[in-house]
Enzyme design. Structure first.
Site, PDB file in Angstrom:
ATOM      1  N   THR A 244       0.912  -0.996   0.026  1.00  9.60           N
ATOM      2  CA  THR A 244      -0.184   0.052  -0.040  1.00  9.60           C
ATOM      3  C   THR A 244       1.067   1.409   0.318  1.00  9.60           C
ATOM      4  O   THR A 244       2.072   1.109   0.411  1.00  9.60           O
ATOM      5  CB  THR A 244      -0.871   0.086   0.828  1.00  9.60           C
ATOM      6  OG1 THR A 244      -1.398   1.101   1.545  1.00  9.60           O
ATOM      7  CG2 THR A 244      -0.138   0.092   2.237  1.00  9.60           C
ATOM      8  N   CYS A 245       0.593   2.203  -0.301  1.00 12.74           N
ATOM      9  CA  CYS A 245       1.072   3.780  -0.102  1.00 12.74           C
ATOM     10  C   CYS A 245      -0.255   4.808   0.054  1.00 12.74           C
ATOM     11  O   CYS A 245      -0.602   4.745  -0.068  1.00 12.74           O
ATOM     12  CB  CYS A 245       1.701   3.984  -1.567  1.00 12.74           C
ATOM     13  SG  CYS A 245       0.711   3.463  -3.263  1.00 12.74           S
ATOM     14  N   GLY A 246       0.449   5.740  -0.562  1.00 16.09           N
ATOM     15  CA  GLY A 246      -0.513   6.853  -0.892  1.00 16.09           C
ATOM     16  C   GLY A 246      -2.202   6.743  -1.900  1.00 16.09           C
ATOM     17  O   GLY A 246      -3.431   6.921  -1.780  1.00 16.09           O
TER      18      GLY A 246
END
Length: 287
Positions: A244-246
């Site tokens: 996951t990330c932004g």
């Protein structure tokens, strides 16, 4: 765990030397997947129009997406992806190489897009356009001649996770959740750029900032050095992983690195923090 991959591999990463040697192959298709955050002040399409690797097509990450969603550049429906690729002359039987103007940033997202659609003959250019230019390799400003090519798609649903699946993984711990954002954002010490997003992280997630996967020249680390970057974040490479990330871009860099290490049970949370951070009913950790 599968085999650890090093060196040129047309399903994960290839070098500028590899691409230069194959540049005139008839079944090679090169894609410029440059994408910049607003604060970077760069125009990806304008830069492509000014100079790109010969024959490269431009892939607009925001346009080739699910425009029905309020979330940024969510993966496109199968039919839309197929039609856009046909219009770009990319289809069955092609070896695809994806690059971007940052070095190794958004190209991995488009590599994952192709993988999700069942296309495995796709690689990211290691070091991207900056390395290609620094080595004095050829560029052009002319659009390529496009010929339609049919594309057969078999969506690989196991490569993507939605918010419900990630919430379950966070609660049950049956998947490791690995966040590619900076340590400050992961700890909630830095405000989010997008409006109405809480700061913090998904409970029980781990942090491996995507930049720690790179060498000083912007290429991806290999073997033990790459493994050490994940292990420094507390990741068990023998267990299945959700990245996951932004907004689902740099999460794909982690996936690329994990696949190079032979981790085949890895999936990407497409909504990422842009989705998780906006829902008050979803718990957030900080600190």
């Amino acid at each position: 765990m599968g085999k650890v991959i090093t060196g040129d591999d047309p399903q994960t990463l290839v070098s500028t030397e590899w691409l230069a040697a194959h540049l005139n192959d008839p079944d090679l298709r090169i894609i410029d997947a440059s994408y910049y955050l607003a604060e970077m002040g760069r125009d990806a399409k304008a830069e492509y129009d000014a100079a790109h690797i010969p024959g490269a097509r431009f892939f607009d990450i925001d346009e080739i997406s699910d425009r029905r969603s309020d979330l940024p550049h969510m993966v496109a429906p199968v039919e839309k992806f197929m039609s856009r690729m046909r219009a770009m002359g990319v289809g069955d039987g092609h070896q695809v190489v994806v690059y971007d103007g940052m070095g190794l940033f958004s190209a991995a997202r488009v590599w994952w897009n192709f993988r999700l659609m069942g296309k495995s003959d796709v690689a990211v250019l290691n070091g991207g356009f900056p390395k290609w230019q620094a080595e004095g390799r050829p560029v052009e400003d002319m659009p390529p001649i496009i010929r339609d090519r049919h594309m057969t798609v078999q969506r690989q649903a196991h490569l993507v996770k939605d918010v419900t699946q990630v919430a379950s993984a966070s609660k049950l711990g049956d998947w490791q959740i690995v966040d590619a954002r900076s340590p400050a954002r992961f700890r909630g010490e830095e405000p989010e750029a997008r409006a109405n997003l809480r700061a913090g992280r998904i409970p029980n997630s781990r942090n491996v900032h995507y930049a720690t996967l790179f060498n000083e020249d912007g290429t991806m680390k290999e073997g033990d050095a790459l493994r050490a970057a994940f292990e420094a974040g507390g990741v068990d490479l023998d267990k299945r992983i959700i990245t996951t990330c932004g907004s689902g871009v740099t999460a794909a860099i982690l996936m690329l690195g994990l696949m190079r290490l032979g981790q085949e049970d890895v999936s990407l949370y497409d909504g990422s923090w842009a989705e998780w951070g906006q829902f008050e009913q979803l718990k957030v950790e900080t600190g």
